[in-house]
Design a protein around this motif. Structure first.
Motif, short mmCIF file in Angstrom:
data_model
loop_
_atom_site.label_atom_id
_atom_site.label_comp_id
_atom_site.label_asym_id
_atom_site.label_seq_id
_atom_site.Cartn_x
_atom_site.Cartn_y
_atom_site.Cartn_z
N SER A 266 42.35 30.92 -43.59
CA SER A 266 42.10 31.25 -44.98
C SER A 266 42.42 33.15 -44.34
N ASN A 267 41.41 33.18 -43.77
CA ASN A 267 40.74 34.74 -43.47
C ASN A 267 41.25 35.29 -42.46
N TYR A 268 42.62 34.53 -41.79
CA TYR A 268 43.34 35.10 -40.76
C TYR A 268 45.01 35.44 -41.01
N HIS A 269 45.57 34.21 -42.84
CA HIS A 269 46.50 33.92 -42.61
C HIS A 269 47.49 33.49 -41.32
N THR A 270 46.99 32.56 -40.97
CA THR A 270 47.35 31.76 -40.04
C THR A 270 47.00 30.64 -40.00
N LYS A 271 48.52 29.78 -39.25
CA LYS A 271 48.30 28.52 -39.55
C LYS A 271 47.65 27.72 -38.17
N VAL A 272 46.80 26.38 -38.25
CA VAL A 272 46.41 26.26 -36.41
C VAL A 272 46.08 24.87 -36.67
N GLN A 273 47.08 24.07 -35.50
CA GLN A 273 47.20 22.78 -35.73
C GLN A 273 46.67 22.30 -34.21
N TYR A 274 46.28 21.21 -34.58
CA TYR A 274 45.40 20.71 -33.61
C TYR A 274 45.06 18.78 -33.40
N PRO A 275 44.89 18.20 -32.48
CA PRO A 275 44.95 16.75 -32.07
C PRO A 275 43.83 16.13 -33.67
N LYS A 276 44.54 15.19 -34.61
CA LYS A 276 43.69 14.62 -35.62
C LYS A 276 42.52 14.51 -34.91
N ALA A 278 40.45 14.92 -32.59
CA ALA A 278 39.36 16.21 -32.41
C ALA A 278 38.92 16.72 -33.97
N GLU A 279 39.24 16.48 -35.23
CA GLU A 279 39.06 17.53 -36.08
C GLU A 279 37.44 17.00 -36.89
N ASP A 280 36.65 16.01 -36.22
CA ASP A 280 34.77 16.04 -36.92
C ASP A 280 34.50 16.39 -35.41
N LYS A 281 35.02 17.17 -34.13
CA LYS A 281 34.03 17.27 -33.01
C LYS A 281 33.66 18.83 -33.38
N LYS A 282 32.17 18.69 -33.61
CA LYS A 282 31.50 19.78 -33.42
C LYS A 282 31.58 20.90 -32.79
N ILE A 283 31.63 22.41 -33.02
CA ILE A 283 32.06 23.47 -32.70
C ILE A 283 30.67 24.41 -33.16
N THR A 284 30.20 25.25 -32.25
CA THR A 284 29.55 26.14 -32.31
C THR A 284 29.82 27.34 -31.46
N ALA A 285 30.50 28.97 -32.19
CA ALA A 285 30.77 29.72 -30.85
C ALA A 285 30.83 30.91 -32.38
N ASP A 286 30.69 32.00 -31.83
CA ASP A 286 30.61 33.27 -32.29
C ASP A 286 32.13 34.00 -32.17
N PHE A 287 31.82 34.36 -33.03
CA PHE A 287 33.59 34.86 -33.15
C PHE A 287 33.73 36.52 -33.62
N THR A 288 33.26 36.96 -32.93
CA THR A 288 32.92 38.44 -33.27
C THR A 288 33.07 39.66 -32.68
N GLY A 289 33.98 40.47 -33.46
CA GLY A 289 34.39 41.29 -32.66
C GLY A 289 36.17 41.45 -31.96
N GLY A 290 36.17 39.46 -32.18
CA GLY A 290 37.68 38.83 -31.84
C GLY A 290 39.20 39.64 -32.72
N THR A 291 39.94 39.34 -32.27
CA THR A 291 40.97 38.94 -32.63
C THR A 291 41.83 37.48 -33.44
N VAL A 292 42.26 37.70 -33.81
CA VAL A 292 42.96 36.08 -34.42
C VAL A 292 43.10 35.36 -33.08
N GLY A 293 43.86 35.87 -32.86
CA GLY A 293 44.41 35.65 -30.57
C GLY A 293 43.36 34.81 -29.85
N GLU A 294 42.37 36.10 -29.84
CA GLU A 294 41.30 35.90 -29.08
C GLU A 294 40.43 34.16 -29.71
#
Length: 318
Positions: A266-276, A278-294
């Motif tokens: 919703s914020n990078y106006h793109t689409k992301v596909q991933y294995p079904k 994995a949808e509930d796998k918990k993510i801890t990440a800091d995406f500060t400063g990165g581009t959408v690709g990064e």
């Protein structure tokens, strides 16, 4: 126009009615109705068990007054006891009135509610709060103290009086905003929370994520997801009332992959596909400063997946 009674006049009025009741003088229906209305209003926020225990302790303390002196004839015992109970009732009334009015005037928080229109609240420290429709502000009687604290439900705009030594804290639903003097707006819609800063600086804290520090024309939000925080830059567009937005920082702490992806899409106006699976796998990440690709490359690394891009879609696969 009816004259508004002060608390002192109300106290005297109720006492006169109650005194007539215990002395068995007649009370009109109108007076009796007013007395019942006042009693219900005064006691509605008080703990019933506490009121009962307080009354029992007072009666116990007066018990020695009720013993019949030896010189009083048996025939007069009933009237003597009745007289003492009337005195006790008046004493209890005075004590209960004092407790109720003390609670109302010095302990019970002030609550301000904006129903269908905005409501402006002027606080004792000089701060002004504009409550938007449906908002509720609770201010303790101790305000302002060394730390100026208020509680907010709903949306409001704060113009906080400056103080270098007395921070102003707004406790909202699941997060708090701390300032020394500034102008900002708090928005709460379901799980989605946001703070828009217009002037000064604020610190926004929410459980499970780092404290965020905002500058003017920046916005803090959780996107409606627990343990998520983002700072968004809001800059005016030329010849437009809308503002250009750009994510400055974005952090997740133990957030399901499907919710992380929803924010990225919703914020990078793109689409992301991933294995079904994995949808509930918990993510801890800091995406500060990165581009959408990064950022999506980092997400794939966390998941142990490869990234393939087709036009505006990123595909995460094994």
């Amino acid at each position: 126009m009816k004259k508004r009674l002060t608390s002192k006049n109300i106290e005297a009025f109720v006492f006169r009615l109650w005194e007539r009741e215990v002395t068995e003088d007649s009370i009109s229906e109108k007076e009796n109705e007013l007395l019942k209305q006042w009693k219900n209003l005064a006691e509605k926020d008080l703990d019933i068990l506490h009121l009962k225990e307080s009354g029992e302790r007072i009666l116990s303390g007066l018990e020695h007054y009720f013993s019949q002196p030896a010189h009083i004839p048996i025939q007069s015992a009933k009237s003597f006891r009745t007289h003492l109970y009337k005195i006790a009732a008046v004493i209890i009334l005075l004590l209960s009135l004092g407790g109720i009015f003390t609670y109302t005037m010095f302990i019970k928080p002030d609550v301000y509610l904006a129903k269908s229109v905005n409501r402006i609240v002027h606080l004792e420290d000089g701060s002004t709060v504009t409550l938007l429709p449906g908002a509720e502000l609770t201010v303790e009687k101790s305000f302002p103290s060394s730390t100026r604290v208020v509680d907010l439900k709903g949306d409001a705009i704060f113009s906080v009086a400056k103080s270098k030594i007395h921070p102003f804290i707004v406790r909202a639903d699941g997060f708090s905003t701390k300032v020394l003097g500034t102008v900002f707006k708090i928005s709460q819609s379901g799980k989605k929370k946001a703070v828009d800063l217009y002037e000064g600086k604020v610190a926004v804290s929410s459980p499970g994520v780092p404290v965020s520090f905002l500058k003017p024309n920046q916005k803090w939000t959780n996107f409606g997801i627990a343990h998520t925080t983002a700072i968004i830059s809001l800059k005016p567009r030329k010849n437009s009332v809308n503002k250009a937005s750009a994510i400055l920082s974005l952090s997740f702490n133990d957030v399901p992959l499907k919710e992380v992806v929803a924010v990225l899409e919703s914020n990078y106006h793109t689409k992301v596909q991933y294995p079904k699976e994995a949808e509930d796998k918990k993510i801890t990440a800091d995406f500060t400063g990165g581009t959408v690709g990064e950022n999506i490359e980092s997400l794939a690394f966390i998941l142990g997946l490869e990234v393939q891009k087709k036009e505006n879609t990123y595909i995460l696969k094994k």
